[in-house]
Design an enzyme around this catalytic site. Sequence first.
Site, PDB file in Angstrom:
ATOM      1  N   GLU A 148       5.736   6.206  -9.469  1.00 52.29           N
ATOM      2  CA  GLU A 148       4.265   5.767  -9.059  1.00 52.29           C
ATOM      3  C   GLU A 148       3.671   6.547  -8.088  1.00 52.29           C
ATOM      4  O   GLU A 148       2.578   6.981  -8.446  1.00 52.29           O
ATOM      5  CB  GLU A 148       4.414   4.185  -8.749  1.00 52.29           C
ATOM      6  CG  GLU A 148       4.542   3.205  -9.816  1.00 52.29           C
ATOM      7  CD  GLU A 148       4.326   1.997  -9.414  1.00 52.29           C
ATOM      8  OE1 GLU A 148       3.363   1.459  -8.762  1.00 52.29           O
ATOM      9  OE2 GLU A 148       5.278   0.899  -9.534  1.00 52.29           O
TER      10      GLU A 148
ATOM     11  N   ASN B 249      -5.813   2.192 -12.701  1.00 57.69           N
ATOM     12  CA  ASN B 249      -4.907   1.152 -12.133  1.00 57.69           C
ATOM     13  C   ASN B 249      -3.448   1.714 -12.399  1.00 57.69           C
ATOM     14  O   ASN B 249      -3.529   2.202 -13.331  1.00 57.69           O
ATOM     15  CB  ASN B 249      -5.201  -0.057 -12.923  1.00 57.69           C
ATOM     16  CG  ASN B 249      -4.122  -1.249 -12.614  1.00 57.69           C
ATOM     17  OD1 ASN B 249      -3.790  -1.608 -11.146  1.00 57.69           O
ATOM     18  ND2 ASN B 249      -3.252  -1.822 -13.415  1.00 57.69           N
TER      19      ASN B 249
ATOM     20  N   ASP C 257      -4.742  -4.701 -18.295  1.00 59.59           N
ATOM     21  CA  ASP C 257      -3.680  -3.830 -18.764  1.00 59.59           C
ATOM     22  C   ASP C 257      -3.982  -3.149 -20.030  1.00 59.59           C
ATOM     23  O   ASP C 257      -2.990  -2.953 -20.506  1.00 59.59           O
ATOM     24  CB  ASP C 257      -2.327  -4.132 -18.415  1.00 59.59           C
ATOM     25  CG  ASP C 257      -1.863  -4.605 -17.043  1.00 59.59           C
ATOM     26  OD1 ASP C 257      -2.359  -4.030 -16.064  1.00 59.59           O
ATOM     27  OD2 ASP C 257      -1.078  -5.556 -16.825  1.00 59.59           O
TER      28      ASP C 257
ATOM     29  N   HIS D  49       0.102   0.566 -13.211  1.00 56.84           N
ATOM     30  CA  HIS D  49       1.341  -0.585 -13.547  1.00 56.84           C
ATOM     31  C   HIS D  49       2.436  -0.052 -13.514  1.00 56.84           C
ATOM     32  O   HIS D  49       2.756   0.780 -13.946  1.00 56.84           O
ATOM     33  CB  HIS D  49       0.678  -1.320 -14.715  1.00 56.84           C
ATOM     34  CG  HIS D  49       1.260  -2.455 -15.154  1.00 56.84           C
ATOM     35  ND1 HIS D  49       1.124  -3.755 -14.597  1.00 56.84           N
ATOM     36  CD2 HIS D  49       2.390  -2.633 -16.118  1.00 56.84           C
ATOM     37  CE1 HIS D  49       2.161  -4.664 -15.510  1.00 56.84           C
ATOM     38  NE2 HIS D  49       2.976  -3.858 -16.006  1.00 56.84           N
TER      39      HIS D  49
ATOM     40  N   ASN E  38       1.415   3.060  -2.687  1.00 59.29           N
ATOM     41  CA  ASN E  38       0.750   3.909  -3.411  1.00 59.29           C
ATOM     42  C   ASN E  38      -0.360   4.539  -2.714  1.00 59.29           C
ATOM     43  O   ASN E  38      -0.793   5.634  -2.843  1.00 59.29           O
ATOM     44  CB  ASN E  38       0.403   3.429  -5.056  1.00 59.29           C
ATOM     45  CG  ASN E  38       1.522   3.296  -5.720  1.00 59.29           C
ATOM     46  OD1 ASN E  38       1.724   4.273  -6.207  1.00 59.29           O
ATOM     47  ND2 ASN E  38       2.025   2.083  -5.990  1.00 59.29           N
TER      48      ASN E  38
ATOM     49  N   ILE F  74      -8.611  -9.592 -10.533  1.00 60.46           N
ATOM     50  CA  ILE F  74      -9.277  -9.053 -11.728  1.00 60.46           C
ATOM     51  C   ILE F  74     -10.696  -8.676 -11.541  1.00 60.46           C
ATOM     52  O   ILE F  74     -11.515  -9.605 -11.157  1.00 60.46           O
ATOM     53  CB  ILE F  74      -9.266 -10.077 -13.053  1.00 60.46           C
ATOM     54  CG1 ILE F  74      -7.742 -10.473 -13.098  1.00 60.46           C
ATOM     55  CG2 ILE F  74      -9.765  -9.243 -14.267  1.00 60.46           C
ATOM     56  CD1 ILE F  74      -6.814  -9.272 -13.636  1.00 60.46           C
ATOM     57  N   LEU F  75     -11.133  -7.441 -11.842  1.00 58.63           N
ATOM     58  CA  LEU F  75     -12.477  -7.031 -11.514  1.00 58.63           C
ATOM     59  C   LEU F  75     -13.269  -7.355 -12.784  1.00 58.63           C
ATOM     60  O   LEU F  75     -12.755  -7.231 -13.844  1.00 58.63           O
ATOM     61  CB  LEU F  75     -12.931  -5.441 -11.317  1.00 58.63           C
ATOM     62  CG  LEU F  75     -12.115  -4.922 -10.139  1.00 58.63           C
ATOM     63  CD1 LEU F  75     -12.140  -3.442 -10.011  1.00 58.63           C
ATOM     64  CD2 LEU F  75     -12.681  -5.689  -8.641  1.00 58.63           C
TER      65      LEU F  75
ATOM     66  N   GLY G  35       0.911  -1.256   0.028  1.00 50.83           N
ATOM     67  CA  GLY G  35      -0.039  -0.101  -0.045  1.00 50.83           C
ATOM     68  C   GLY G  35       0.872   1.418  -0.043  1.00 50.83           C
ATOM     69  O   GLY G  35       0.401   2.395   0.535  1.00 50.83           O
TER      70      GLY G  35
HETATM   71  C1  GRF Z   1       2.972  -1.198  -7.698  1.00 48.73           C
HETATM   72  O1  GRF Z   1       4.234  -1.646  -8.182  1.00 48.73           O
HETATM   73  C2  GRF Z   1       1.923  -1.158  -8.714  1.00 48.73           C
HETATM   74  O2  GRF Z   1       2.266  -0.491  -9.691  1.00 48.73           O
HETATM   75  C3  GRF Z   1       1.560  -2.606  -8.743  1.00 48.73           C
HETATM   76  O3  GRF Z   1       1.638  -3.048  -7.561  1.00 48.73           O
HETATM   77  C4  GRF Z   1       2.639  -2.392  -6.866  1.00 48.73           C
HETATM   78  C5  GRF Z   1       2.116  -2.084  -5.499  1.00 48.73           C
HETATM   79  O4  GRF Z   1       2.812  -1.447  -4.544  1.00 48.73           O
HETATM   80  N1  GRF Z   1       0.409  -2.776  -9.603  1.00 48.73           N
HETATM   81  P1  GRF Z   1       2.034  -0.751  -3.321  1.00 48.73           P
HETATM   82  O5  GRF Z   1       1.216  -1.905  -2.529  1.00 48.73           O
HETATM   83  O6  GRF Z   1       1.441   0.384  -3.637  1.00 48.73           O
HETATM   84  O7  GRF Z   1       3.258  -0.373  -2.451  1.00 48.73           O
END
Ligand code: GRF
Length: 206
Positions: free
Chosen positions: A176, A104, A147, A106, A14, A89-90, A12
């Site tokens: 990110e 999302n 994706d 990626h 992000n 996957i939703l 988590g």
């Molecule tokens: C990130 O690299 C994101 O791009 C991918 O999963 C990872 C999640 O990282 N979909 P975090 O849980 O936000 O640290």
Amino acid sequence: MFKIAVLISGSGSNLQALIDAVSEKKINCSIEYVISDRDGAFGIERAKNNNIKTYVLDRTYYKESLSDEILKIVDGRVDLIVLAGFLSILKGEILKRFKNKIINIHPSLIPSFCGPKMYGIKVHEAAIEYGVKISGCTVHFIDEGTDTGPIILQRAVCVYDNDTPKSLQQRILNEEHKAIVDAVDMISKGLVKIENRKVSVGDIND
Ligand code: GRF
């Protein structure tokens, strides 16, 4: 207030970037729910520490009904769903009800190193194995594929000769954290338009 739900499966970080952006008033949003598809995701602790309502919907228990269970929580209550390291996957109704309202992040420059089974460290192993000199991250809308939805924004990073999958992963993760906040900011301000699969963005400083 623009309301979001964040779906996670792991650390988590992000999610944390979004929590920080809300508390520092960089984005004018409220995180209404954090939902994990597995027990023990550290992101749930991050949410609880910030008094955000949390749900753990174990994917091994809900199986095919996971998407519908998530829809029950968010339907009519949020403006945007953010998949931030969410590994399920939703499917089904949620994709219709939240058309162009699910994004999302990626950790590659889509359409490279993405698609089914391409997640986590595997993405960075594949990028290094292939020998690309640039990788990065992509924020995109969700559609029925994996994706494949319209791309909102991408950020590039260099791949160095001495990179390991881990070091590349960390460099991309730093990007990110900015990209996810920028995407939510632009969408919450109504700046993002989709035509066919082309996304155009107004001036973020308007
Ligand atoms: C990130 O690299 C994101 O791009 C991918 O999963 C990872 C999640 O990282 N979909 P975090 O849980 O936000 O640290």
